[in-house]
Design a protein around this motif. Sequence first.
Motif, PDB file in Angstrom:
ATOM      1  N   GLN A  56       0.947  -1.167   0.056  1.00 24.50           N
ATOM      2  CA  GLN A  56       0.225   0.087   0.007  1.00 24.50           C
ATOM      3  C   GLN A  56       0.898   1.308  -0.004  1.00 24.50           C
ATOM      4  OE1 GLN A  56      -2.839  -0.043   3.322  1.00 24.50           O
ATOM      5  NE2 GLN A  56      -4.163  -1.550   2.202  1.00 24.50           N
ATOM      6  N   ALA A  57       1.855   1.205   0.856  1.00 27.53           N
ATOM      7  CA  ALA A  57       2.714   2.402   0.854  1.00 27.53           C
ATOM      8  C   ALA A  57       3.752   2.449  -0.294  1.00 27.53           C
ATOM      9  CB  ALA A  57       3.874   2.360   1.991  1.00 27.53           C
ATOM     10  N   ALA A  58       4.044   1.441  -1.210  1.00 27.97           N
ATOM     11  CA  ALA A  58       4.622   1.367  -2.335  1.00 27.97           C
ATOM     12  C   ALA A  58       3.927   1.996  -3.479  1.00 27.97           C
ATOM     13  CB  ALA A  58       5.116  -0.065  -2.678  1.00 27.97           C
ATOM     14  N   LYS A  59       2.467   1.826  -3.394  1.00 30.53           N
ATOM     15  CA  LYS A  59       1.666   2.021  -4.420  1.00 30.53           C
ATOM     16  C   LYS A  59       1.574   3.711  -4.230  1.00 30.53           C
ATOM     17  CE  LYS A  59       0.140  -1.230  -6.805  1.00 30.53           C
ATOM     18  NZ  LYS A  59       0.175  -1.257  -8.238  1.00 30.53           N
ATOM     19  N   ARG A  60       1.207   4.200  -3.165  1.00 31.41           N
ATOM     20  CA  ARG A  60       1.123   5.607  -2.728  1.00 31.41           C
ATOM     21  C   ARG A  60       2.688   6.163  -3.275  1.00 31.41           C
ATOM     22  NH1 ARG A  60      -0.956   3.940   2.084  1.00 31.41           N
ATOM     23  NH2 ARG A  60       1.145   4.355   3.339  1.00 31.41           N
ATOM     24  N   ALA A  61       3.681   5.532  -3.103  1.00 27.11           N
ATOM     25  CA  ALA A  61       4.892   6.244  -3.651  1.00 27.11           C
ATOM     26  C   ALA A  61       5.235   6.108  -5.159  1.00 27.11           C
ATOM     27  CB  ALA A  61       6.107   5.568  -2.810  1.00 27.11           C
ATOM     28  N   GLU A  62       4.710   4.984  -5.463  1.00 27.80           N
ATOM     29  CA  GLU A  62       4.669   4.858  -7.029  1.00 27.80           C
ATOM     30  C   GLU A  62       3.639   6.007  -7.578  1.00 27.80           C
ATOM     31  OE1 GLU A  62       3.222   1.668 -10.421  1.00 27.80           O
ATOM     32  OE2 GLU A  62       2.954   1.440  -8.179  1.00 27.80           O
ATOM     33  N   ARG A  63       2.456   6.440  -7.257  1.00 27.22           N
ATOM     34  CA  ARG A  63       1.784   7.477  -7.521  1.00 27.22           C
ATOM     35  C   ARG A  63       2.553   8.819  -7.610  1.00 27.22           C
ATOM     36  NH1 ARG A  63      -2.385   4.214  -5.418  1.00 27.22           N
ATOM     37  NH2 ARG A  63      -2.305   5.564  -3.798  1.00 27.22           N
ATOM     38  N   LEU A 156      19.352  -8.963 -14.358  1.00 23.44           N
ATOM     39  CA  LEU A 156      17.875  -9.141 -14.320  1.00 23.44           C
ATOM     40  C   LEU A 156      17.176  -9.461 -12.964  1.00 23.44           C
ATOM     41  CD1 LEU A 156      17.579 -12.194 -16.997  1.00 23.44           C
ATOM     42  CD2 LEU A 156      17.016  -9.743 -17.378  1.00 23.44           C
ATOM     43  N   GLU A 157      17.960  -9.871 -12.158  1.00 24.58           N
ATOM     44  CA  GLU A 157      17.792  -9.778 -10.578  1.00 24.58           C
ATOM     45  C   GLU A 157      17.573  -8.433 -10.009  1.00 24.58           C
ATOM     46  OE1 GLU A 157      20.318 -12.167  -8.627  1.00 24.58           O
ATOM     47  OE2 GLU A 157      19.415 -13.936  -9.074  1.00 24.58           O
ATOM     48  N   GLY A 158      18.476  -7.408 -10.397  1.00 26.28           N
ATOM     49  CA  GLY A 158      18.403  -6.139 -10.081  1.00 26.28           C
ATOM     50  C   GLY A 158      17.346  -5.524 -10.757  1.00 26.28           C
ATOM     51  N   ALA A 159      16.949  -5.688 -12.017  1.00 27.86           N
ATOM     52  CA  ALA A 159      15.799  -5.015 -12.685  1.00 27.86           C
ATOM     53  C   ALA A 159      14.760  -5.649 -11.943  1.00 27.86           C
ATOM     54  CB  ALA A 159      15.638  -5.392 -14.167  1.00 27.86           C
ATOM     55  N   GLN A 160      14.555  -6.570 -11.642  1.00 32.53           N
ATOM     56  CA  GLN A 160      13.408  -7.189 -10.751  1.00 32.53           C
ATOM     57  C   GLN A 160      13.189  -6.487  -9.491  1.00 32.53           C
ATOM     58  OE1 GLN A 160      11.060  -8.998 -12.028  1.00 32.53           O
ATOM     59  NE2 GLN A 160       9.646  -8.962  -9.922  1.00 32.53           N
ATOM     60  N   GLU A 161      14.399  -6.268  -8.848  1.00 30.89           N
ATOM     61  CA  GLU A 161      14.307  -5.603  -7.242  1.00 30.89           C
ATOM     62  C   GLU A 161      14.104  -4.225  -7.378  1.00 30.89           C
ATOM     63  OE1 GLU A 161      14.178  -7.153  -4.286  1.00 30.89           O
ATOM     64  OE2 GLU A 161      14.801  -9.196  -5.462  1.00 30.89           O
ATOM     65  N   SER A 162      14.386  -3.724  -8.509  1.00 29.33           N
ATOM     66  CA  SER A 162      14.290  -2.030  -8.741  1.00 29.33           C
ATOM     67  C   SER A 162      12.896  -1.817  -8.980  1.00 29.33           C
ATOM     68  CB  SER A 162      15.285  -1.496  -9.926  1.00 29.33           C
ATOM     69  OG  SER A 162      14.642  -2.041 -11.208  1.00 29.33           O
ATOM     70  N   GLY A 163      12.161  -2.738  -9.343  1.00 30.35           N
ATOM     71  CA  GLY A 163      10.770  -2.407  -9.852  1.00 30.35           C
ATOM     72  C   GLY A 163      10.473  -2.028 -10.968  1.00 30.35           C
ATOM     73  N   ILE A 164      11.462  -1.797 -11.925  1.00 27.14           N
ATOM     74  CA  ILE A 164      11.450  -1.379 -13.305  1.00 27.14           C
ATOM     75  C   ILE A 164      10.441  -2.201 -14.180  1.00 27.14           C
ATOM     76  CG2 ILE A 164      13.376  -2.395 -14.306  1.00 27.14           C
ATOM     77  CD1 ILE A 164      12.427   1.260 -14.951  1.00 27.14           C
ATOM     78  N   THR A 165      10.554  -3.572 -13.773  1.00 22.45           N
ATOM     79  CA  THR A 165       9.828  -4.416 -14.430  1.00 22.45           C
ATOM     80  C   THR A 165       8.341  -4.801 -13.916  1.00 22.45           C
ATOM     81  OG1 THR A 165      10.749  -6.476 -13.490  1.00 22.45           O
ATOM     82  CG2 THR A 165      11.674  -5.500 -15.590  1.00 22.45           C
ATOM     83  N   LYS A 166       8.419  -4.523 -12.806  1.00 21.84           N
ATOM     84  CA  LYS A 166       7.366  -4.960 -11.962  1.00 21.84           C
ATOM     85  C   LYS A 166       6.183  -3.818 -11.843  1.00 21.84           C
ATOM     86  CE  LYS A 166       5.729  -6.088  -7.265  1.00 21.84           C
ATOM     87  NZ  LYS A 166       6.302  -6.313  -5.981  1.00 21.84           N
ATOM     88  N   ARG A 167       6.655  -2.592 -12.147  1.00 22.85           N
ATOM     89  CA  ARG A 167       5.827  -1.315 -12.055  1.00 22.85           C
ATOM     90  C   ARG A 167       5.889  -0.627 -13.389  1.00 22.85           C
ATOM     91  NH1 ARG A 167       4.748  -1.188  -6.859  1.00 22.85           N
ATOM     92  NH2 ARG A 167       6.051  -2.214  -5.207  1.00 22.85           N
ATOM     93  N   PRO A 168       5.194  -0.842 -14.326  1.00 24.05           N
ATOM     94  CA  PRO A 168       5.211  -0.483 -15.780  1.00 24.05           C
ATOM     95  C   PRO A 168       4.580   1.006 -15.689  1.00 24.05           C
ATOM     96  CG  PRO A 168       3.075  -1.847 -15.427  1.00 24.05           C
ATOM     97  CD  PRO A 168       4.065  -2.222 -14.080  1.00 24.05           C
ATOM     98  N   LEU A 169       3.738   1.630 -14.584  1.00 19.85           N
ATOM     99  CA  LEU A 169       3.413   2.855 -14.508  1.00 19.85           C
ATOM    100  C   LEU A 169       4.697   3.889 -14.519  1.00 19.85           C
ATOM    101  CD1 LEU A 169       1.532   5.134 -14.440  1.00 19.85           C
ATOM    102  CD2 LEU A 169       1.201   4.677 -11.951  1.00 19.85           C
ATOM    103  N   LEU A 170       5.543   3.399 -13.451  1.00 21.58           N
ATOM    104  CA  LEU A 170       6.732   4.113 -13.300  1.00 21.58           C
ATOM    105  C   LEU A 170       7.835   4.007 -14.596  1.00 21.58           C
ATOM    106  CD1 LEU A 170       8.004   3.180  -9.696  1.00 21.58           C
ATOM    107  CD2 LEU A 170       6.782   5.406 -10.466  1.00 21.58           C
ATOM    108  N   ARG A 171       7.777   2.781 -15.111  1.00 21.91           N
ATOM    109  CA  ARG A 171       8.586   2.805 -16.257  1.00 21.91           C
ATOM    110  C   ARG A 171       8.065   3.592 -17.250  1.00 21.91           C
ATOM    111  NH1 ARG A 171       8.150  -2.028 -16.745  1.00 21.91           N
ATOM    112  NH2 ARG A 171       6.605  -2.312 -18.650  1.00 21.91           N
ATOM    113  N   ARG A 172       6.790   3.798 -17.695  1.00 22.86           N
ATOM    114  CA  ARG A 172       6.436   4.432 -18.726  1.00 22.86           C
ATOM    115  C   ARG A 172       6.551   6.068 -18.410  1.00 22.86           C
ATOM    116  NH1 ARG A 172       1.168   0.570 -19.037  1.00 22.86           N
ATOM    117  NH2 ARG A 172       2.081  -1.017 -20.110  1.00 22.86           N
ATOM    118  N   THR A 173       6.309   6.244 -17.060  1.00 22.07           N
ATOM    119  CA  THR A 173       6.344   7.757 -16.876  1.00 22.07           C
ATOM    120  C   THR A 173       7.655   8.308 -16.939  1.00 22.07           C
ATOM    121  OG1 THR A 173       6.156   7.331 -14.566  1.00 22.07           O
ATOM    122  CG2 THR A 173       4.111   7.960 -15.682  1.00 22.07           C
ATOM    123  N   LEU A 174       8.878   7.424 -16.711  1.00 25.17           N
ATOM    124  CA  LEU A 174      10.360   7.724 -16.591  1.00 25.17           C
ATOM    125  C   LEU A 174      10.522   7.844 -18.075  1.00 25.17           C
ATOM    126  CD1 LEU A 174      13.060   8.302 -15.251  1.00 25.17           C
ATOM    127  CD2 LEU A 174      13.298   5.656 -15.586  1.00 25.17           C
TER     128      LEU A 174
END
Length: 370
Positions: A56-63, A156-174
């Motif tokens: 939940q906190a991660a979603k808020r930070a993501e937004r 690939l593990e680093g990309a997974q941990e960073s959230g760049i693959t898990k959170r497409p909203l962040l990837r696209r807005t970046l």
Amino acid sequence: MSDNKDHSTGGEQQPREEGGAPGRVVGTPSPAAERRLLPEGDTAAPEGAGEELDEQAAKRAERVVASLFVLAFAASVAFIAYYIGWSGRDGGMHGIERARESNLWLGGTMTLAFLAMAVGITIWVRRLMTSQPVVQERHELRADDATRESFAKTFLEGAQESGITKRPLLRRTLLLAAAPLGLAPLVLLRDLGPLPEKRLRHTYWGEAVRRAKAQGKKGVRLVVDGTNKPLKVSDFATPGGMITVVPEGIEEHSEHPLNEIAKAVTILINVPPDKMSPRMRARGWDVNGIVAYSKICTHVGCPAALYEQTTHHILCPCHQSTFDATDAAKVVFGPAARPLPQLPLAEEDGYLVATGDFPEPIGPSFWERG
């Protein structure tokens, strides 16, 4: 009495300082090679490594991060739009009058874009990334297949941990925020132009003379730069003097007066008539020895603002190009390739007037003049 010899190794031992450690025997391996920054087998993970995020906190930070990236995108687009659109009107950022406004808007929008990007990435790293212990061993510089596979796995593990693959909203807005920032340097190439086309072929002297002749006058009066005082022949009757003049009415009648003054600025020099060359006298563009030349050096455009009375030489202080005031500003020294253009003068009601524009383009030859 002992000497500093180590009889067991045959090497020479460095003397021992008083109260210090015994000296090392020269030729033996350095003890630093046996020391390690970390103890052997110490693979303890840093505090908090591997912890799961509060979704939940991660979603808020993501937004929040996504909002900052969108803000960075909007600021970058505003930078480009102002540069291309609004700054191009009324002389735009290439004019002197609106330089402060252009600097404010361009600097402000670019600062906002970079600041929003930086804050967004910082929140991303601190609130949305998990950490895992990574042990890196040093080997030869040449990487083998196993190392490449290990790197790919770690990446690939680093990309997974960073959230760049898990959170497409962040990837696209970046990517959205970074796209216009990448285009901004290309947009700034506009500062190399626009090409002046035919605007450097003529100066305001020609327009002012045409206006004056339409009113039945012989030409436009010369006024002192800065005071706008019309100059009489009697005011400049002493040989050896030099003054900077511009056309009368240039500030009232021109759309961009500072730009026009920069092109039309002229130096007025009083040289002895008996020192003038035959071609100068034949041209008849002087008034009792008073001659006028463009102040813009024909080398790279610096102001040719120095005059040596005894030699009658005009000097450009930037690169020491020297022109002869008694011989149509012919180049006598320096890198300039051609003389300073001369302005035709006459007298009307006791005042000095220009009867035409410079007969050739002002400034250095490499300027694009259409």
